[in-house]
Design a protein around this motif. Structure first.
Motif: not given
Length: 225
Positions: A123-126, A129-133, A139-148, A150-153
């Motif tokens: 929950w906290g990782i998701h 803000p360091k990784y998700w802004g 709730f903004r699905p477009e973030r998963f269409l904006e490129g790879p 920042k970190h695989p985990a």
């Protein structure tokens, strides 16, 4: 298969068999159902997102009512992003625990010593803000269409590394199939008695084996016909 694979009469006991079957039932069905149910609730609260999902389905299926096939799933890219964003904000399994078997020195310099247990706060990782802004709680699905990522985990709704969920791809295919078939036939709407001001509020959740909404998955369905 479990009896034979474990060695027949010399394999798993009845208790071990029961526990393995229980894990399969919970991990293979209930988690996908919980994830798909969260998607439905969020679609009911974000009609513009739902309309974009429906438009994508129309692009793939047109006016036909043909059954969805596995070949259709890769074409449902926006629906895939909606499901991933839902799992980011409301992971059915919000924490996992791992046991350390050898001393591990983290990049921070902290040492995890052999024998301790480590809680992974999904929950906290998701919502970091360091990784998700700055809009990590939006709730903004477009973030998963904006490129790879920042970190695989940074996105681990099915855990991560060697102990991650073996049914990851199956679960995603299952949820995409369920939601696609539902949205093709129905508009997903919030309850009539729900205060409009609450539509944009975060869902109140509880942790009971899996994380579920306090108010359950209450919504309405309106036939598109």
């Amino acid at each position: 298969m479990m009896i034979m694979g474990s060695g027949g009469e010399r394999g798993y006991t009845n208790l071990e068999l029961r526990e393995e079957v229980l894990v399969i039932i919970l991990a293979g069905t209930d988690t996908s159902a919980v994830g798909a149910s969260y998607v439905c609730v969020l679609l009911s609260r974000f009609p513009k997102v739902q309309e974009k999902v429906y438009e994508e389905l129309r692009d793939v299926f047109g006016d036909s009512d043909r059954p969805l096939t596995v070949q259709d799933l890769p074409n449902l890219k926006y629906l895939d992003a909606v499901i991933r964003e839902t799992l980011r904000m409301y992971p059915p399994v919000p924490v996992t625990v791992r046991e350390v078997h050898n001393d591990v020195v983290l990049p921070s310099g902290v040492t995890l010593v052999d024998g301790v247990s480590v809680i992974n706060n999904i929950w906290g990782i998701h919502r970091n803000p360091k990784y998700w802004g700055a809009d990590a709680d939006v709730f903004r699905p477009e973030r998963f269409l904006e490129g790879p990522l920042k970190h695989p985990a940074q996105f681990i709704p099915f855990s991560y590394a060697s102990r991650n969920c073996l049914g990851y791809n199956y679960a995603m295919m299952s949820m995409k199939t369920v939601i696609a078939n539902l949205v093709r036939a129905y508009k997903v709407l919030p309850p009539k008695d729900l205060d409009p001001a609450r539509l944009k509020e975060p869902l109140r959740v509880k942790f009971d084996i899996m994380m579920k909404p306090v108010d359950n998955y209450v919504l309405r369905l309106e036939s598109r016909k």
